[in-house]
Design a protein around this motif. Structure first.
Motif, mmCIF file in Angstrom:
data_model
loop_
_atom_site.group_PDB
_atom_site.id
_atom_site.type_symbol
_atom_site.label_atom_id
_atom_site.label_comp_id
_atom_site.label_asym_id
_atom_site.label_seq_id
_atom_site.Cartn_x
_atom_site.Cartn_y
_atom_site.Cartn_z
ATOM 1 N N GLN A 25 -2.853 -2.222 13.685
ATOM 2 C CA GLN A 25 -3.410 -3.030 12.425
ATOM 3 C C GLN A 25 -4.463 -3.753 13.036
ATOM 4 O O GLN A 25 -4.366 -4.335 14.058
ATOM 5 N N SER A 26 -5.421 -3.992 12.374
ATOM 6 C CA SER A 26 -6.745 -4.824 12.749
ATOM 7 C C SER A 26 -7.143 -5.523 11.580
ATOM 8 O O SER A 26 -7.164 -4.878 10.319
ATOM 9 N N TYR A 46 3.575 -4.010 3.598
ATOM 10 C CA TYR A 46 4.547 -5.003 3.250
ATOM 11 C C TYR A 46 3.955 -6.242 3.435
ATOM 12 O O TYR A 46 3.003 -6.270 4.280
ATOM 13 N N ARG A 47 4.378 -7.495 2.872
ATOM 14 C CA ARG A 47 4.108 -8.721 3.082
ATOM 15 C C ARG A 47 4.989 -9.626 3.592
ATOM 16 O O ARG A 47 6.220 -9.333 2.867
ATOM 17 N N LEU A 100 1.981 -6.451 6.907
ATOM 18 C CA LEU A 100 2.569 -5.511 7.893
ATOM 19 C C LEU A 100 2.438 -4.232 7.411
ATOM 20 O O LEU A 100 2.806 -3.805 6.016
ATOM 21 N N CYS A 101 2.074 -3.262 8.234
ATOM 22 C CA CYS A 101 2.033 -1.622 7.900
ATOM 23 C C CYS A 101 3.066 -0.828 8.604
ATOM 24 O O CYS A 101 3.393 -1.097 9.794
ATOM 25 N N ALA A 102 3.573 -0.025 7.805
ATOM 26 C CA ALA A 102 4.454 1.069 8.494
ATOM 27 C C ALA A 102 4.230 2.509 8.296
ATOM 28 O O ALA A 102 3.695 2.759 7.040
ATOM 29 N N SER A 103 4.553 3.325 9.146
ATOM 30 C CA SER A 103 4.451 4.700 8.550
ATOM 31 C C SER A 103 5.837 5.512 8.993
ATOM 32 O O SER A 103 6.487 5.128 9.985
ATOM 33 N N GLY A 122 1.196 -6.270 12.534
ATOM 34 C CA GLY A 122 0.820 -7.114 11.171
ATOM 35 C C GLY A 122 -0.593 -7.790 11.656
ATOM 36 O O GLY A 122 -1.144 -7.859 12.432
ATOM 37 N N THR A 123 -1.043 -8.047 10.379
ATOM 38 C CA THR A 123 -2.238 -9.140 10.327
ATOM 39 C C THR A 123 -1.876 -10.347 9.827
ATOM 40 O O THR A 123 -1.362 -10.180 8.703
ATOM 41 N N ARG A 124 -2.178 -11.345 10.485
ATOM 42 C CA ARG A 124 -2.027 -12.960 10.093
ATOM 43 C C ARG A 124 -3.015 -13.343 9.153
ATOM 44 O O ARG A 124 -4.105 -13.466 9.887
#
Lengths: 112, 114
Positions: free
Chosen positions: B6-7, B35-36, B91-94, B108-110
């Motif tokens: 993630q970026s 997700y957040r 948050l990203c998930a696969s 994640g990206t904050r």
């Protein structure tokens, strides 16, 4: 989606076994039970998944009674590095939406 | 790649600006989720992509939020006219095909909206 209830927090000591019980009274026939672990500043990490009876892997064991209305995640001989938040999820991975719903989790603190 | 990437890892933006968050899933994973997570809270589902099917957008909190997935791989989550309440870790998930195989999450990206 079945709602889950788990303790907000638990304390333990190094070397002890930690058992976290999750209640899911409304679990549906096609639902699986999945547990994730989350360390600070990281995304959750898949630990274990089961449908019924007992599942064991190199990290943990998952005990599911016959009525499947609850499940217990067992972490053997915990270390300080097991301090994390543990999430219990219930859902049908092949059902409508195909998404798992995360609750508040159980914050486990392992003390020296 | 070996994991979900993630970026950016951190993003500070001014209220009212638009932001784009990027997710590179694990190669071969057909399912992708956003997700957040607000500080000290659980994860809130936002959106789900599965192959070429129409995405499940049921978790998007407002029409300021949108996401796309190009070529069945990289996904971009866009937040328009950011508000302070949008501050969270995204948050990203696969996963392979379906959640039965377990998700793999990125770090994640904050996002901080000031």
């Amino acid at each position: 989606l079945a709602k889950t209830t788990q303790p907000i927090s638990m304390d333990s000591y190094e070397g002890q076994e930690v058992n976290i019980t999750c209640s899911h009274n409304n679990i549906a026939t096609n639902d699986y039970i999945t547990w994730y672990q989350q360390f600070p500043s990281q995304g959750p990490r898949f630990i274990i998944q089961g449908y019924k009876t007992k599942v064991t892997n190199e990290v943990a064991s998952l005990f599911i009674p016959a009525d499947r209305k609850s499940s217990t995640l067992s972490l053997p001989r915990v270390s300080l590095s097991d301090t994390a938040v543990y999430y219990c999820l219930v859902g049908d991975p092949l059902g409508a939406g195909n998404k798992l719903t995360f609750g508040g989790g159980t914050r486990v603190l392992v003390k020296p | 790649g070996a994991g979900v990437s993630q970026s950016p890892s951190n993003k500070v933006t001014e209220k009212g600006k638009d932001v784009e968050l990027r997710c590179d899933p694990i190669s071969g994973h057909t399912a992708l989720y956003w997700y957040r997570q607000s500080l000290g809270q659980g994860l809130e589902f936002l959106i789900y992509f599965q192959g070429n099917s129409a995405p499940d957008k049921s978790g998007l909190p407002s029409d300021r939020f949108s996401a796309e997935r190009t070529g069945g791989s990289v996904s971009t989550l866009t937040i328009q006219r950011t508000q302070q309440e949008d501050s969270a870790v995204y948050l990203c998930a696969s996963s392979k095909e379906a959640a039965n195989y377990g998700y793999t999450f990125g770090s994640g990206t904050r996002l901080t909206v000031v």
